[in-house]
Design a protein around this motif. Structure first.
Motif, PDB file in Angstrom:
ATOM      1  N   ARG A  27       0.839  -1.191   0.000  1.00 36.32           N
ATOM      2  CA  ARG A  27       0.000   0.000   0.000  1.00 36.32           C
ATOM      3  C   ARG A  27       0.873   1.239   0.000  1.00 36.32           C
ATOM      4  NH1 ARG A  27      -3.673  -1.805   2.999  1.00 36.32           N
ATOM      5  NH2 ARG A  27      -4.917   0.034   3.330  1.00 36.32           N
ATOM      6  N   SER A  80      -6.133   7.069  12.399  1.00 31.14           N
ATOM      7  CA  SER A  80      -7.520   7.020  11.930  1.00 31.14           C
ATOM      8  C   SER A  80      -8.539   7.566  12.930  1.00 31.14           C
ATOM      9  CB  SER A  80      -7.903   5.591  11.545  1.00 31.14           C
ATOM     10  OG  SER A  80      -7.863   4.735  12.670  1.00 31.14           O
ATOM     11  N   SER A 106      -1.316   6.056   8.825  1.00 32.80           N
ATOM     12  CA  SER A 106      -2.432   5.301   8.254  1.00 32.80           C
ATOM     13  C   SER A 106      -3.740   5.866   8.784  1.00 32.80           C
ATOM     14  CB  SER A 106      -2.316   3.817   8.606  1.00 32.80           C
ATOM     15  OG  SER A 106      -3.404   3.120   8.059  1.00 32.80           O
ATOM     16  N   ASP A 108      -6.668   4.778   7.375  1.00 33.35           N
ATOM     17  CA  ASP A 108      -7.645   3.784   6.925  1.00 33.35           C
ATOM     18  C   ASP A 108      -8.133   2.961   8.119  1.00 33.35           C
ATOM     19  OD1 ASP A 108      -8.989   1.572   5.883  1.00 33.35           O
ATOM     20  OD2 ASP A 108      -7.603   1.345   4.202  1.00 33.35           O
ATOM     21  N   LYS A 110     -10.481   0.717   8.484  1.00 37.94           N
ATOM     22  CA  LYS A 110     -10.695  -0.710   8.245  1.00 37.94           C
ATOM     23  C   LYS A 110      -9.366  -1.467   8.231  1.00 37.94           C
ATOM     24  CE  LYS A 110     -13.145  -3.918   5.266  1.00 37.94           C
ATOM     25  NZ  LYS A 110     -13.954  -4.081   4.066  1.00 37.94           N
TER      26      LYS A 110
END
Length: 154
Positions: A27, A80, A106, A108, A110
């Motif tokens: 990623r 997050s 990060s 994100d 999920k």
């Protein structure tokens, strides 16, 4: 039918927690200076979850950024859950004070929820070609230093 979808949608947001043997897809994450980094080929990910664990990792990597610079280790911080106002006014200026190493952020939820977690600890994922080979938890800078030094002396 619409009711069933509305009930099941929140359940699909809860990710399965990754375990030994699972693969992590590469990623792209941004660091504290908004520079993009591709992760997934490192040997180790050091994951931080809150102010305390992020400080432990930052203190260690600010003294010795070589493993991050050589792309053997990635430090990834879960940002997050930080409200955007707090992030831009207080957190990011503090993170940008760390200039010797890249801290990957990060946002994100999920993805972050799928990563192994233990309260009050950094998570260390040992990776081989994107597959989790081992998971460890450390709760202080000395344990982090010992773990990384042992791994990269071999």
């Amino acid at each position: 039918m619409r009711f069933i979808l509305l009930v099941l949608l929140p359940l699909s947001l809860f990710a399965q927690i990754l375990a030994v043997g699972d693969r992590i897809a590469p990623r792209t994450l941004e660091d504290q200076f908004s520079k993009k980094h591709r992760v997934g080929n490192e040997k180790v990910w050091v994951l931080t979850w809150d102010k305390s664990t992020t400080r432990i990792a930052n203190d260690y990597f600010e003294k010795d950024p070589s493993l991050l610079q050589n792309k053997e280790v990635a430090m990834i911080a879960d940002f997050s859950t930080i409200p955007s106002g707090i992030l831009s006014l207080f957190v990011m200026p503090r993170m940008q004070a760390y200039t010797r190493h890249s801290m990957l952020l990060s946002f994100d939820e999920k993805f972050n929820a799928s990563l192994p977690y233990k309260e009050g600890c950094l998570t260390i994922l040992y990776l081989e070609h994107g597959r989790i080979m081992k998971i460890e938890y450390v709760d202080n800078e000395q344990e982090l230093a010992s773990t990384l030094q042992t791994l990269f002396r071999e």
